[in-house]
Scaffold this active site. Sequence first.
Site, PDB file in Angstrom:
ATOM      1  N   GLY A  25       2.012  -5.874  -8.228  1.00 20.74           N
ATOM      2  CA  GLY A  25       1.080  -6.623  -7.824  1.00 20.74           C
ATOM      3  C   GLY A  25       1.014  -8.028  -8.992  1.00 20.74           C
ATOM      4  N   GLY A  30      -0.122 -13.799 -14.904  1.00 21.83           N
ATOM      5  CA  GLY A  30       0.985 -13.017 -15.094  1.00 21.83           C
ATOM      6  C   GLY A  30       0.891 -11.595 -14.061  1.00 21.83           C
ATOM      7  N   GLU A  31       1.155 -10.792 -14.542  1.00 21.55           N
ATOM      8  CA  GLU A  31       1.631  -9.663 -13.280  1.00 21.55           C
ATOM      9  C   GLU A  31       1.782  -8.493 -13.734  1.00 21.55           C
ATOM     10  OE1 GLU A  31       6.019 -10.003 -14.107  1.00 21.55           O
ATOM     11  OE2 GLU A  31       6.233  -8.673 -15.204  1.00 21.55           O
ATOM     12  N   LYS A  47      -1.182  -4.761 -16.800  1.00 22.18           N
ATOM     13  CA  LYS A  47      -1.370  -6.148 -16.139  1.00 22.18           C
ATOM     14  C   LYS A  47      -1.224  -6.971 -17.752  1.00 22.18           C
ATOM     15  CE  LYS A  47      -4.662 -10.270 -14.797  1.00 22.18           C
ATOM     16  NZ  LYS A  47      -5.200 -10.126 -14.785  1.00 22.18           N
ATOM     17  N   MET A 100      -4.996   1.584  -8.386  1.00 20.49           N
ATOM     18  CA  MET A 100      -5.655   1.139  -7.819  1.00 20.49           C
ATOM     19  C   MET A 100      -5.151   1.989  -6.027  1.00 20.49           C
ATOM     20  SD  MET A 100      -9.153   1.002  -8.222  1.00 20.49           S
ATOM     21  CE  MET A 100     -10.660   0.122  -6.922  1.00 20.49           C
ATOM     22  N   GLY A 102      -4.910   1.838  -3.334  1.00 15.85           N
ATOM     23  CA  GLY A 102      -4.951   1.215  -2.081  1.00 15.85           C
ATOM     24  C   GLY A 102      -4.834  -0.219  -2.186  1.00 15.85           C
ATOM     25  N   GLY A 103      -4.414  -0.636  -3.691  1.00 15.24           N
ATOM     26  CA  GLY A 103      -4.256  -2.530  -3.522  1.00 15.24           C
ATOM     27  C   GLY A 103      -5.166  -2.796  -3.058  1.00 15.24           C
ATOM     28  N   ASP A 143     -14.006 -16.326  -9.456  1.00 13.07           N
ATOM     29  CA  ASP A 143     -12.940 -16.371  -8.050  1.00 13.07           C
ATOM     30  C   ASP A 143     -12.485 -14.886  -7.610  1.00 13.07           C
ATOM     31  OD1 ASP A 143      -9.473 -15.877  -9.440  1.00 13.07           O
ATOM     32  OD2 ASP A 143     -10.206 -17.453  -7.448  1.00 13.07           O
ATOM     33  N   LYS A 145     -12.244 -13.528  -3.930  1.00 15.07           N
ATOM     34  CA  LYS A 145     -11.464 -13.389  -3.140  1.00 15.07           C
ATOM     35  C   LYS A 145     -10.521 -12.192  -2.707  1.00 15.07           C
ATOM     36  CE  LYS A 145      -7.971 -15.251  -6.242  1.00 15.07           C
ATOM     37  NZ  LYS A 145      -6.745 -16.552  -6.907  1.00 15.07           N
ATOM     38  N   GLU A 147      -8.331 -11.146  -3.022  1.00 11.81           N
ATOM     39  CA  GLU A 147      -7.096 -10.553  -3.699  1.00 11.81           C
ATOM     40  C   GLU A 147      -7.448  -9.866  -4.504  1.00 11.81           C
ATOM     41  OE1 GLU A 147      -4.891 -14.609  -1.786  1.00 11.81           O
ATOM     42  OE2 GLU A 147      -7.073 -13.342  -2.124  1.00 11.81           O
ATOM     43  N   ASN A 148      -8.934 -10.015  -5.237  1.00 13.51           N
ATOM     44  CA  ASN A 148      -9.710  -9.592  -6.583  1.00 13.51           C
ATOM     45  C   ASN A 148     -10.307  -8.680  -6.052  1.00 13.51           C
ATOM     46  OD1 ASN A 148      -8.639 -11.820  -8.240  1.00 13.51           O
ATOM     47  ND2 ASN A 148      -9.952 -13.212  -8.178  1.00 13.51           N
ATOM     48  N   ASP A 164      -9.728  -9.142 -12.152  1.00 11.76           N
ATOM     49  CA  ASP A 164      -9.088 -10.871 -12.520  1.00 11.76           C
ATOM     50  C   ASP A 164     -10.379 -11.584 -12.752  1.00 11.76           C
ATOM     51  OD1 ASP A 164      -6.581 -12.306 -10.354  1.00 11.76           O
ATOM     52  OD2 ASP A 164      -7.411 -11.828 -12.870  1.00 11.76           O
ATOM     53  N   THR A 183     -42.669 -27.251 -27.777  1.00  9.91           N
ATOM     54  CA  THR A 183     -43.755 -27.997 -27.581  1.00  9.91           C
ATOM     55  C   THR A 183     -43.167 -29.166 -26.620  1.00  9.91           C
ATOM     56  OG1 THR A 183     -44.249 -29.341 -29.397  1.00  9.91           O
ATOM     57  CG2 THR A 183     -45.015 -27.467 -28.587  1.00  9.91           C
TER      58      THR A 183
HETATM   59  C1  LIG Z   1       3.347   3.530  -6.222  1.00 12.21           C
HETATM   60  O1  LIG Z   1       3.246   2.716  -6.938  1.00 12.21           O
HETATM   61  C2  LIG Z   1       2.110   1.757  -5.937  1.00 12.21           C
HETATM   62  C3  LIG Z   1       1.234   2.352  -6.138  1.00 12.21           C
HETATM   63  C4  LIG Z   1      -0.163   1.315  -5.617  1.00 12.21           C
HETATM   64  C5  LIG Z   1      -0.063  -0.027  -5.081  1.00 12.21           C
HETATM   65  C6  LIG Z   1      -1.612  -0.217  -4.596  1.00 12.21           C
HETATM   66  N1  LIG Z   1      -1.209  -1.428  -6.018  1.00 12.21           N
HETATM   67  C7  LIG Z   1      -1.704  -2.565  -6.052  1.00 12.21           C
HETATM   68  O2  LIG Z   1      -0.723  -2.944  -5.264  1.00 12.21           O
HETATM   69  C8  LIG Z   1      -2.153  -3.220  -7.150  1.00 12.21           C
HETATM   70  C9  LIG Z   1      -2.441  -4.258  -7.666  1.00 12.21           C
HETATM   71  C10 LIG Z   1      -3.301  -4.509  -8.645  1.00 12.21           C
HETATM   72  C11 LIG Z   1      -4.361  -3.543  -9.420  1.00 12.21           C
HETATM   73  N2  LIG Z   1      -4.417  -3.685 -10.735  1.00 12.21           N
HETATM   74  C12 LIG Z   1      -5.532  -3.266 -11.466  1.00 12.21           C
HETATM   75  C13 LIG Z   1      -5.295  -2.337 -10.918  1.00 12.21           C
HETATM   76  N3  LIG Z   1      -4.738  -1.479  -9.866  1.00 12.21           N
HETATM   77  C14 LIG Z   1      -3.848  -2.138  -8.649  1.00 12.21           C
HETATM   78  C15 LIG Z   1      -3.404  -1.991  -8.266  1.00 12.21           C
HETATM   79  C16 LIG Z   1       1.391   0.073  -4.903  1.00 12.21           C
HETATM   80  C17 LIG Z   1       2.726   0.168  -5.420  1.00 12.21           C
END
Ligand SMILES: COc1ccc(CNC(=O)c2ccc3nccnc3c2)cc1
Length: 305
Positions: A25, A30-31, A47, A100, A102-103, A143, A145, A147-148, A164, A183
Amino acid sequence: DLMADEQSNLPKELSEKYMITKKIGVGVCGEVKLAFERATCKKVALKTINKKDFPASVGTATRSAEREIQILQKIDHPCLIKTKDFFQTDDSYYIFLELMEGGELFDRVKSKQQIKEPIAKLYFYQMLKAVEYLHNNGIIHRDLKPENVLLSSHDDVCVIKITDFNQSKILEESALMRTLCGTPTYLAPEVFTDAVTVGYSRAVDAWSLGVVLVNTFICYPPFYPDARIGLSVSDQITQGIYTFIPSKWDGISDDAKDVVKKLLRVDPNVRLTIEEALQHPWLMVRFIAVSLPGPSAINVGTFTT
Ligand SMILES: COc1ccc(CNC(=O)c2ccc3nccnc3c2)cc1
């Protein structure tokens, strides 16, 4: 290769404990990479926040990063992302988070086109509980949304977690609060009238959740650039102008629309609070307790349609 030399300039203690693999992500500050804890082979999310990325506002960047880290380490709720580990070098912060699988909700909504109402309600209920916890702890997210909002698995019925916190604000005791304790003999009237509206900054999170809810239901936000409306997005927002497009909202309950209407009120003083939203008929359905599988199972109940 790229991975190797990136691995090489990580703190030794970090690379001894974790193996960093692919990027999963990209955020504003950052990334996010997939990492494995060597001892347990468990997957975690890493992160990375580069302090140097914002040379101009280097002060605010590190302050917001430090605030985010402070919040991340203080919060504890099933629907808020948890920090598992933390490292810092001169030019970067490394924050290990529970992964996470599920993304982002953003990508789930995009891929599903339409999320069924009981699932949207399950996600929304969890978002409300997470933000209720933040507000009760004097934190405003600011924030919210899609994406978060992260999903714990690929299943529709799953735990979601909000992430985030770099735009978050910690509500401190204000000079105004201290003034109002003294007072009021010499206090000007406007100090009292101002006091009425101060303290509603948390209402911004309720508004954002209203926009996220619309986005989750009909796959695009209520306020967006559209020549036919003839107003900029900011004008649509400040005037609270949006429409329930019939084709998109057919089949969605009136209760759901009612929650949206009451969250997307322009005046923060009359907007539904998180607490009031949790008491709304749409959310106050009969719950049959079900514990969701996964690391931090929570009982949210099965939603009747
Ligand atoms: C095995 O490779 C993958 C595993 C899971 C995913 C989907 N997850 C994510 O894309 C993702 C993105 C940001 C996050 N920030 C904090 C915690 N977890 C996160 C998971 C994408 C690829």
